[in-house]
Write an enzyme that holds these catalytic residues in place. Structure first.
Site, PDB file in Angstrom:
ATOM      1  N   TYR A   1       0.726  -1.393  -0.056  1.00  0.00           N
ATOM      2  CA  TYR A   1      -0.128  -0.040   0.021  1.00  0.00           C
ATOM      3  C   TYR A   1       0.897   1.239   0.150  1.00  0.00           C
ATOM      4  O   TYR A   1       0.220   2.327   0.254  1.00  0.00           O
ATOM      5  CB  TYR A   1      -0.862   0.057   1.185  1.00  0.00           C
ATOM      6  CG  TYR A   1      -1.935  -1.046   1.080  1.00  0.00           C
ATOM      7  CD1 TYR A   1      -1.474  -2.411   0.993  1.00  0.00           C
ATOM      8  CD2 TYR A   1      -3.330  -0.473   0.929  1.00  0.00           C
ATOM      9  CE1 TYR A   1      -2.825  -3.058   1.136  1.00  0.00           C
ATOM     10  CE2 TYR A   1      -4.262  -1.425   0.702  1.00  0.00           C
ATOM     11  CZ  TYR A   1      -4.092  -2.766   1.036  1.00  0.00           C
ATOM     12  OH  TYR A   1      -5.134  -3.705   0.704  1.00  0.00           O
TER      13      TYR A   1
ATOM     14  N   LYS B   1       4.907 -14.666   5.394  1.00  0.00           N
ATOM     15  CA  LYS B   1       5.309 -15.426   4.207  1.00  0.00           C
ATOM     16  C   LYS B   1       6.927 -15.484   3.965  1.00  0.00           C
ATOM     17  O   LYS B   1       7.253 -15.285   2.720  1.00  0.00           O
ATOM     18  CB  LYS B   1       4.662 -14.981   2.917  1.00  0.00           C
ATOM     19  CG  LYS B   1       4.541 -16.403   1.908  1.00  0.00           C
ATOM     20  CD  LYS B   1       3.994 -17.355   2.244  1.00  0.00           C
ATOM     21  CE  LYS B   1       3.768 -18.384   0.973  1.00  0.00           C
ATOM     22  NZ  LYS B   1       3.369 -19.916   1.446  1.00  0.00           N
TER      23      LYS B   1
ATOM     24  N   ASP C   1      -0.955 -18.250   3.928  1.00  0.00           N
ATOM     25  CA  ASP C   1      -1.892 -19.308   3.347  1.00  0.00           C
ATOM     26  C   ASP C   1      -2.472 -20.087   4.525  1.00  0.00           C
ATOM     27  O   ASP C   1      -3.826 -20.608   4.438  1.00  0.00           O
ATOM     28  CB  ASP C   1      -1.175 -20.057   2.409  1.00  0.00           C
ATOM     29  CG  ASP C   1       0.214 -20.336   2.611  1.00  0.00           C
ATOM     30  OD1 ASP C   1       0.745 -20.136   3.587  1.00  0.00           O
ATOM     31  OD2 ASP C   1       0.940 -21.055   1.579  1.00  0.00           O
TER      32      ASP C   1
ATOM     33  N   ASP D   1      -5.258  -6.546   5.658  1.00  0.00           N
ATOM     34  CA  ASP D   1      -6.477  -6.310   4.724  1.00  0.00           C
ATOM     35  C   ASP D   1      -7.301  -7.434   4.388  1.00  0.00           C
ATOM     36  O   ASP D   1      -8.648  -7.574   4.703  1.00  0.00           O
ATOM     37  CB  ASP D   1      -6.228  -5.407   3.539  1.00  0.00           C
ATOM     38  CG  ASP D   1      -7.333  -4.554   3.089  1.00  0.00           C
ATOM     39  OD1 ASP D   1      -8.247  -4.375   3.911  1.00  0.00           O
ATOM     40  OD2 ASP D   1      -7.195  -4.058   2.086  1.00  0.00           O
TER      41      ASP D   1
ATOM     42  N   ASP E   1     -11.081  -8.957   6.453  1.00  0.00           N
ATOM     43  CA  ASP E   1     -12.394  -9.286   6.027  1.00  0.00           C
ATOM     44  C   ASP E   1     -12.712 -10.661   5.803  1.00  0.00           C
ATOM     45  O   ASP E   1     -13.939 -10.855   6.198  1.00  0.00           O
ATOM     46  CB  ASP E   1     -12.329  -9.004   4.230  1.00  0.00           C
ATOM     47  CG  ASP E   1     -12.715  -7.512   3.874  1.00  0.00           C
ATOM     48  OD1 ASP E   1     -12.263  -6.581   4.697  1.00  0.00           O
ATOM     49  OD2 ASP E   1     -13.338  -7.247   2.957  1.00  0.00           O
TER      50      ASP E   1
END
Ligand code: NAD
Length: 333
Positions: free
Chosen positions: A131, A177, A210, A234, A238
């Site tokens: 971002y 990750k 993951d 983000d 959600d």
């Protein structure tokens, strides 16, 4: 004497004005019974609708008001996908005030469509990662977006997360990750463990992004505070919101050292705009987070208790929870 805090209100686009109005009416009700809550609310323009009048989505007049205020309460705002359009208002404000921690609780409340019982908080690094807004073309048909990770920003958000974990169940999960993004995610990982030295009581665990996406569906009750980089946070928040009962219930705070922004996790839901069917709970709970941050803990608890009571008793059931209540029915309680 009680201090009067200045709060800028940005109602936003789509369902933003409707859910913001509901949250403000709840605030009115709270101030009646908790007179120590002294707020000066200043409504200002920001959003897609503002572009026509000001030529931009975050006008300079609004920026000046933000700079003079203690915090901002923001409704959702549409961000156009055209690369020439102004960047996201939320991202601009986060950068302007270095709001490094995006705090997104995912808590299942009674009477909702929660898929699992859970009570966790995702803390998303809020100022960099993908971002950062640094993208460029390479020739005609290729482009690069930079995923910026700095030790400074990672330490800030890690420190914040440990403090939060100390107030909760003393467990911090770092999601990354680092097996693929070896350089950048190891910078973040080192910052987490370095910050953790000051909080020996907090148990640290690591989960790959993951695996975390799966675990959130299968066993979200295992998590307490989760810290991660911007994009992972983000998306995960959600997902967590959906498992906890839906986007209509998910609040958020963007916290810096001297300023904060409060906003529902959801967007402008354009198809619902103007119909007064959106669930205002996410906005109301974001208002609760604002009261807490300003130091009005009892008032904040009153708001959450009222929300839990209304949901448990099925007093207000909006369409996303299986009913047909209107946005403003909250206000008749
Ligand atoms: P969205 O959150 O607006 O809507 C996704 C779906 O979630 C909706 O179709 C609706 O079914 C449900 N939903 C969302 N809020 C709800 C509520 N209060 N009550 C009941 N159901 C609700 O996401 P989107 O469709 O991906 O994005 C729409 C617009 O919102 C885009 O322009 C995007 O830029 C913007 N957006 C803004 C913010 C923000 O300002 N913080 C965040 C996300 C998206």
């Amino acid at each position: 004497m009680t201090r009067r805090f200045k709060v800028v209100v940005l109602p936003g686009d789509g369902i933003g004005p409707e859910v913001t109005e509901a949250a403000l009416l709840v605030l009115d009700a709270v101030t009646e019974v908790r007179p120590e809550v002294q707020l000066k609310l200043i409504k200002a323009d920001a959003g897609l609708y503002a572009i026509e009048k000001y030529g931009t989505n975050l006008p300079q007049e609004t920026v000046e008001l933000l700079k003079e205020s203690d915090c901002v309460f923001k409704g959702p705002i549409t961000t156009l996908e055209d690369p020439k359009a102004p960047p996201s208002v939320a991202v601009q404000i986060r950068k302007m005030f270095n709001l490094y921690a995006n705090v997104r609780p995912a808590k299942s409340y009674p009477g909702t469509r929660a898929l699992k019982q859970m009570d966790m908080v995702i803390v998303r690094e809020n100022t960099e990662g993908l971002y950062s807004g640094i993208e460029f073309s390479v020739g005609e048909d290729a482009g690069v977006a930079l995923r910026v990770i700095t030790r400074k920003a990672c330490l800030k958000v890690a420190e914040f997360s440990f403090k939060l974990a100390m107030q909760r169940r003393k467990k911090l999960t770092f999601v990354h990750k680092a097996n693929i993004l070896r350089l950048t995610d190891n910078i973040f990982k080192k910052a987490v463990y370095d910050a953790g030295r000051h909080y020996p009581e907090v148990q640290i665990e690591e989960v790959h992004i993951d695996a975390m996406a799966r675990n959130l569906v299968r066993k979200p009750d295992e998590y307490d505070v989760v810290v991660t980089e911007n994009l992972f946070g983000d998306i995960l928040s959600d997902e967590a919101a959906e498992v906890a009962g839906g986007l209509g219930l998910a609040p958020a705070a963007n916290i810096g050292d001297n300023y904060a922004m409060f906003e529902p996790v959801h967007g402008t839901a354009p198809k619902m705009a103007g119909k007064r069917i959106a669930n205002p709970t996410a906005a109301i709970l974001s208002m609760k987070m604002m009261l807490e941050w300003l130091g009005f803990k009892e008032a904040a608890k009153l708001v959450e208790d009222a929300v839990v009571d209304a949901l448990r008793e099925g007093k207000v059931v909006t369409y996303d929870l299986g009913g047909n209540a209107k946005t403003d029915e909250w206000l008749k309680l």
